[in-house]
Design an enzyme around this catalytic site. Structure first.
Site, short mmCIF file in Angstrom:
data_model
loop_
_atom_site.label_atom_id
_atom_site.label_comp_id
_atom_site.label_asym_id
_atom_site.label_seq_id
_atom_site.Cartn_x
_atom_site.Cartn_y
_atom_site.Cartn_z
N LYS A 80 0.85 -1.19 0.00
CA LYS A 80 0.00 0.00 0.00
C LYS A 80 0.89 1.23 0.00
O LYS A 80 2.05 1.18 0.43
CB LYS A 80 -0.89 0.02 1.24
CG LYS A 80 -2.20 0.76 1.04
CD LYS A 80 -3.23 -0.11 0.34
CE LYS A 80 -4.58 0.59 0.34
NZ LYS A 80 -5.64 -0.26 -0.22
N GLY A 185 -20.29 6.69 4.49
CA GLY A 185 -19.42 6.95 3.35
C GLY A 185 -20.12 6.62 2.05
O GLY A 185 -20.34 5.45 1.73
N GLY A 187 -19.08 7.42 -1.20
CA GLY A 187 -18.18 7.75 -2.29
C GLY A 187 -18.36 6.78 -3.44
O GLY A 187 -19.44 6.24 -3.67
N ASN A 188 -17.28 6.53 -4.19
CA ASN A 188 -17.37 5.67 -5.36
C ASN A 188 -17.93 4.29 -5.05
O ASN A 188 -18.79 3.76 -5.76
CB ASN A 188 -15.99 5.53 -6.02
CG ASN A 188 -15.56 6.76 -6.76
OD1 ASN A 188 -16.38 7.59 -7.11
ND2 ASN A 188 -14.27 6.91 -6.98
N VAL A 189 -17.45 3.68 -3.97
CA VAL A 189 -17.90 2.34 -3.61
C VAL A 189 -19.21 2.39 -2.83
O VAL A 189 -20.15 1.67 -3.12
CB VAL A 189 -16.83 1.61 -2.78
CG1 VAL A 189 -17.35 0.26 -2.29
CG2 VAL A 189 -15.57 1.40 -3.62
N TYR A 191 -21.61 4.55 -2.77
CA TYR A 191 -22.80 4.88 -3.56
C TYR A 191 -23.26 3.71 -4.41
O TYR A 191 -24.45 3.43 -4.51
CB TYR A 191 -22.53 6.10 -4.46
CG TYR A 191 -23.79 6.58 -5.15
CD1 TYR A 191 -24.68 7.40 -4.47
CD2 TYR A 191 -24.10 6.17 -6.44
CE1 TYR A 191 -25.86 7.82 -5.07
CE2 TYR A 191 -25.28 6.59 -7.05
CZ TYR A 191 -26.16 7.41 -6.36
OH TYR A 191 -27.34 7.80 -6.95
#
Length: 353
Positions: A80, A185, A187-189, A191
């Protein structure tokens, strides 16, 4: 700042501190284990409050990637990287190019992908100076739709099927009609997970630090807005952390009303000990490094040959892996996180150097 005696240091193979005063880049790259293959993991950009916080995050995240890839049966190791800074204020093209040059110096030991605070476009800028980036190719997506390389759809789908498995095991129901889910949350995931849940008939409560993302979920999905203070503690069936990690601690677990925690965020536990605390409280925890593996699966197939059907089938196995973990947890009387660790270690430690 200590490293070898750091509480999150777990015999990591490699740690790189990247500094470029000209562009303002300050970053850390951590490679945990490469027994199964090169380390692949996201490059996160976040305004960490301190260097210590950034180090702690990258050490934990890289270790989690080793376990995630092993449990997903991928020939990858765990790594990471984190860039210290606010992506909405400090991200520049020059900074990203500098990060790409640092990635190239590692000679393929670590391959970076998209993560919180970075995008496919950002990885492509890094890719001007290195081939050691992934999730950037346009190709047919796992769902049959055109994809620009963004692994978020696969991550969200894997989280969805994993959540279904948790609901079936804990609540004894196969359908999600009327299921109450609180998502932290959007966000991209988060939503996309919310979209899948809405289509399955679930009722949603949502919170995000960005008001526009919350507003979108409320307007388009009929979700109910929640506050930062209440989202984890609502009387719902499932809490789905899909933002930053370390949200499950002594204080938050004591206030949970949901019988299930199943979300896409990495490192949801403040410490490994909180796996035991959740279990003692009767909460079924879907280990985050198992349920959110869809993205790494998708990125892996980009490198070996994109095949939407193969990706979809592989992501769907997340549900089977979780079911095995849940059943072993019941049988052995151990928390689900411990069981997941044991399964992963069976796959990467016997062949480690």
């Amino acid at each position: 700042m200590t490293v070898f005696t750091h509480p999150e240091f777990d015999n990591h193979e490699h740690l790189t501190f990247c500094c470029d005063p000209e562009t303002g880049l300050r970053a850390i790259i951590a490679v945990h284990n490469t027994a199964r293959g090169p380390a692949l993991g996201g490059c996160r950009m976040f305004p960490y409050a301190s260097d210590e916080e950034a180090l702690r995050d990258v050490l934990r995240l890289s270790r989690g990637m080793t376990y995630k890839s092993a449990l997903a049966n991928l020939n990858l190791g765990g790594g990471k990287s984190v860039i210290i800074g606010d992506p909405r204020e400090h991200k520049t093209e020059a900074l990203l190019e500098s990060m790409g040059r640092f990635l190239e110096q590692l000679g393929g030991l670590y391959i970076a992908a998209e993560d919180s605070g970075t995008s496919v476009a950002d990885l492509r800028i890094m890719g001007r100076h290195t081939a050691n980036v992934a999730g950037i190719r346009e190709r047919p997506g796992f769902d049959g739709k055109p994809s620009n390389g963004d692994p978020s759809p696969a991550t969200a789908w894997g989280t969805f099927v994993g959540l279904q498995a948790a609901v079936k095991h804990k609540l004894g129901r196969s359908d999600l009609e009327g299921l109450k889910v609180a998502i932290q949350g959007i966000g991209n995931v988060g939503y996309r997970l919310a979209q899948h849940l809405t289509e399955a008939g679930a009722k949603l409560w949502v919170y995000d630090i960005h008001q526009d993302q919350m507003d979108r979920a409320v307007a388009e999905l009929g979700a109910t807005p929640a506050t930062a203070e209440e989202v984890l503690y609502l009387p719902v069936d499932v809490v789905a952390p899909c933002a930053m990690g370390a949200v499950l601690n002594d204080q938050s677990i004591a206030r949970l009303q949901a019988p299930i925690v199943a979300g896409a965020a990495n490192n949801q536990l403040a410490s490994q000990a909180h796996d035991q605390v959740l279990w003692e409280h009767g909460v079924l925890y879907a280990p985050d490094f198992v349920i959110n593996a869809g993205g790494i699966i998708d990125v892996y197939y980009e490198r070996t040959g994109p095949d939407p059907d193969a990706v979809r089938k592989h992501v769907d196995t997340i549900a089977h892996t979780l079911q095995e973990i849940f059943e072993r947890s019941d049988r052995d009387g151990q928390p689900t996180g411990q069981i997941a660790d044991q399964l992963a270690e069976e796959r990467f430690r016997p062949i480690s150097r």
